[in-house]
Scaffold this motif. Sequence first.
Motif, PDB file in Angstrom:
ATOM      1  N   VAL A 174      15.827  -9.385 -15.425  1.00  0.00           N
ATOM      2  CA  VAL A 174      14.725  -9.356 -16.384  1.00  0.00           C
ATOM      3  C   VAL A 174      15.036 -10.250 -17.583  1.00  0.00           C
ATOM      4  O   VAL A 174      14.162 -10.987 -18.070  1.00  0.00           O
ATOM      5  N   VAL A 175      16.288 -10.201 -18.066  1.00  0.00           N
ATOM      6  CA  VAL A 175      16.676 -11.039 -19.201  1.00  0.00           C
ATOM      7  C   VAL A 175      16.520 -12.518 -18.848  1.00  0.00           C
ATOM      8  O   VAL A 175      15.982 -13.314 -19.629  1.00  0.00           O
ATOM      9  N   VAL A 204       3.740  -1.397 -27.630  1.00  0.00           N
ATOM     10  CA  VAL A 204       3.564  -1.516 -26.177  1.00  0.00           C
ATOM     11  C   VAL A 204       4.898  -1.878 -25.530  1.00  0.00           C
ATOM     12  O   VAL A 204       5.285  -1.305 -24.490  1.00  0.00           O
ATOM     13  N   ILE A 205       5.622  -2.831 -26.121  1.00  0.00           N
ATOM     14  CA  ILE A 205       6.942  -3.210 -25.615  1.00  0.00           C
ATOM     15  C   ILE A 205       7.884  -2.011 -25.647  1.00  0.00           C
ATOM     16  O   ILE A 205       8.629  -1.746 -24.693  1.00  0.00           O
ATOM     17  N   THR A 206       7.849  -1.259 -26.745  1.00  0.00           N
ATOM     18  CA  THR A 206       8.732  -0.095 -26.880  1.00  0.00           C
ATOM     19  C   THR A 206       8.412   0.963 -25.836  1.00  0.00           C
ATOM     20  O   THR A 206       9.317   1.510 -25.185  1.00  0.00           O
ATOM     21  N   LEU A 211       9.581   3.821 -20.827  1.00  0.00           N
ATOM     22  CA  LEU A 211       9.048   4.289 -19.557  1.00  0.00           C
ATOM     23  C   LEU A 211       9.899   3.794 -18.385  1.00  0.00           C
ATOM     24  O   LEU A 211      10.214   4.563 -17.459  1.00  0.00           O
ATOM     25  N   ILE A 212      10.273   2.520 -18.426  1.00  0.00           N
ATOM     26  CA  ILE A 212      11.128   1.958 -17.365  1.00  0.00           C
ATOM     27  C   ILE A 212      12.458   2.697 -17.322  1.00  0.00           C
ATOM     28  O   ILE A 212      12.969   3.030 -16.247  1.00  0.00           O
ATOM     29  N   PHE A 213      13.019   2.968 -18.494  1.00  0.00           N
ATOM     30  CA  PHE A 213      14.298   3.684 -18.542  1.00  0.00           C
ATOM     31  C   PHE A 213      14.138   5.094 -17.967  1.00  0.00           C
ATOM     32  O   PHE A 213      14.982   5.567 -17.195  1.00  0.00           O
ATOM     33  N   PHE A 214      13.049   5.775 -18.322  1.00  0.00           N
ATOM     34  CA  PHE A 214      12.820   7.141 -17.837  1.00  0.00           C
ATOM     35  C   PHE A 214      12.675   7.170 -16.317  1.00  0.00           C
ATOM     36  O   PHE A 214      13.207   8.065 -15.643  1.00  0.00           O
ATOM     37  N   SER A 221      22.775  11.476 -16.584  1.00  0.00           N
ATOM     38  CA  SER A 221      23.490  10.226 -16.854  1.00  0.00           C
ATOM     39  C   SER A 221      22.674   9.387 -17.818  1.00  0.00           C
ATOM     40  O   SER A 221      21.469   9.580 -17.978  1.00  0.00           O
ATOM     41  N   VAL A 222      23.358   8.451 -18.498  1.00  0.00           N
ATOM     42  CA  VAL A 222      22.651   7.503 -19.373  1.00  0.00           C
ATOM     43  C   VAL A 222      22.360   6.202 -18.644  1.00  0.00           C
ATOM     44  O   VAL A 222      21.851   5.254 -19.232  1.00  0.00           O
ATOM     45  N   LEU A 223      22.694   6.151 -17.342  1.00  0.00           N
ATOM     46  CA  LEU A 223      22.543   4.926 -16.577  1.00  0.00           C
ATOM     47  C   LEU A 223      21.099   4.764 -16.118  1.00  0.00           C
ATOM     48  O   LEU A 223      20.534   5.634 -15.454  1.00  0.00           O
ATOM     49  N   GLY A 224      20.503   3.658 -16.497  1.00  0.00           N
ATOM     50  CA  GLY A 224      19.142   3.346 -16.111  1.00  0.00           C
ATOM     51  C   GLY A 224      18.823   1.923 -16.508  1.00  0.00           C
ATOM     52  O   GLY A 224      19.611   1.255 -17.192  1.00  0.00           O
ATOM     53  N   VAL A 225      17.670   1.428 -16.067  1.00  0.00           N
ATOM     54  CA  VAL A 225      17.231   0.085 -16.463  1.00  0.00           C
ATOM     55  C   VAL A 225      16.681   0.193 -17.878  1.00  0.00           C
ATOM     56  O   VAL A 225      15.555   0.638 -18.085  1.00  0.00           O
ATOM     57  N   HIS A 226      17.494  -0.191 -18.850  1.00  0.00           N
ATOM     58  CA  HIS A 226      17.102  -0.056 -20.253  1.00  0.00           C
ATOM     59  C   HIS A 226      16.969  -1.451 -20.855  1.00  0.00           C
ATOM     60  O   HIS A 226      17.937  -2.047 -21.324  1.00  0.00           O
TER      61      HIS A 226
END
Length: 386
Positions: A174-175, A204-206, A211-214, A221-226
Motif C-alpha cells: 500500500v505504501v 475519511v482517511i482516519t 476499519l482496515i485495521f479492525f 494481538s496488535v498485528l493487523g494491516v495498520h
Amino acid sequence: MKRVILLTSLLILGLISSQFLPWIWGPLPTELNFIRGALTMGLLAYIMIEVGREFEIDLGKKKEYAVDYGVAATAAAFPWIFCTIYFLIFLMPDSPTSDRAPWIEAMLAARFAAPTSAGVLFSMLAAAGLAGTWAFRKTRILAIFDDLDTVLFMIPLKIVMVGFAWQMGVDLFVVTLLLVLGWKYYRKLVIPSTWPWVLLYAFVITCASELIFFLTKEPDSVLGVHIEVLLPAFVLGCALKHQDHEDIPTPGEEIPGEGAEERAGLVISCLFMLLVGLSMPSMFGSGSVVKIDMGWGEILLHVLAVTVLSNLGKMFAAFCYRKEATLRERLAVSVSLFPRGEVGAGVLAVSLSYGITGPFVTIGFLSLALNLMLTGVFIVIVKRLL
C-alpha cells in the motif's frame, strides 16, 4: 511568534491536564479514550494533508531532488540515532513497561526528533523577510522531505515492533502504491479543497485506516494491516490541484492566507496539540500508568540533553551544498531545520497508540515542547546568519 506561543501553551496545558484530571475524575472510559484517539489521528491527517499541499517540486528535476532527499533523510536520521542511543544509555527502565524490548520502544519514540515543523517554519521565515533567499527555498524542500522520510521510516519500525507477517507485506504494498499515485497525480486532483472539505477527507482517511485495521487484526494481538494516516494524507495533499494558488511572498509583501483558511488551520493545530498533551499517560501518583523515578531536576537535564542531540543531528545539512551556497547560508538551513511541531507530536501520538508509556515518550514529549518554545530564537539566529 504568537502561533508558536499558543501551540506550546496548549501542548503543555494538555500535558498538565493529563496528569491531574485522572485524580479528579478517575480513568477515562474506554469509549472516550477511543474517541480521543480517533479525533487526534483525524486532526493529524488534516495537518499532513496541509503539509502535502505545501510540497512544491518541479517533476523535471529528479536528480536534484534525489540529492535533496538524501540530505533530508540523513539530517533526519542523525537526530533519531542520537536520541535512541541516549534513551538506551540513560533512560532504560529497570523493568519493561510492555512485552516488547525497551530498545524497540526507544527506536520508535526517538523518531519524534526527525521531522521539522514545516507549517510553523515557513510562516515565520516569510514573516522575517527571508522568503526570497536561497536558504528559504532549500529549507522549504528539505523540511518536507524529512517529514516524508519520517513517515516512510515508520514502516520498518513497525516491522521491528510486531515482526514480519502478511499484514506487513500488505502495508509495504500500500505504501509503494501510494507513492506511485502521489508522483503520477501530483497536483492533478481537482476536488474541493477548502478547509471543511480537507477536514472531511482527513476523517475519511482516519476511518478507513481504523476499519482496515479492525478487519485484519488478529484476535488478542496488535498485528493487523495498520496504514497510518500520515502517508495517505500527505499523498492526498500532494495530489490536490491548487485552485487559488499563491506564490511565495517576497520580502516586504503581506503573507497570504490570513483569512478563514488560515484561522481554521490554526484552530485545528491548536486542538491537535491539546489532544496530544491529553494523550500522555499519568506519570505520578498511585494511579500512574508508568513510573518515572526521578526528580524534576533530573528530568530537565534529560530534556536539555535530548534537545541538544536532536538539533545537533540537523547540522548535517551545513556540510552539504558547498558549491551552491556560503557557509553562513548552509548554517542557516541547518538551524532552520531545528523547529519541531505538529508532525513530531504526531509521531509521539502514534507511539502512544502502540502502548509505549515509558520514560522515552515523556522525555521526548517535553523536549518537543522545549524545541517549539525556542522556535523564535532559531528564526532570529537564521536572520542574523543571512
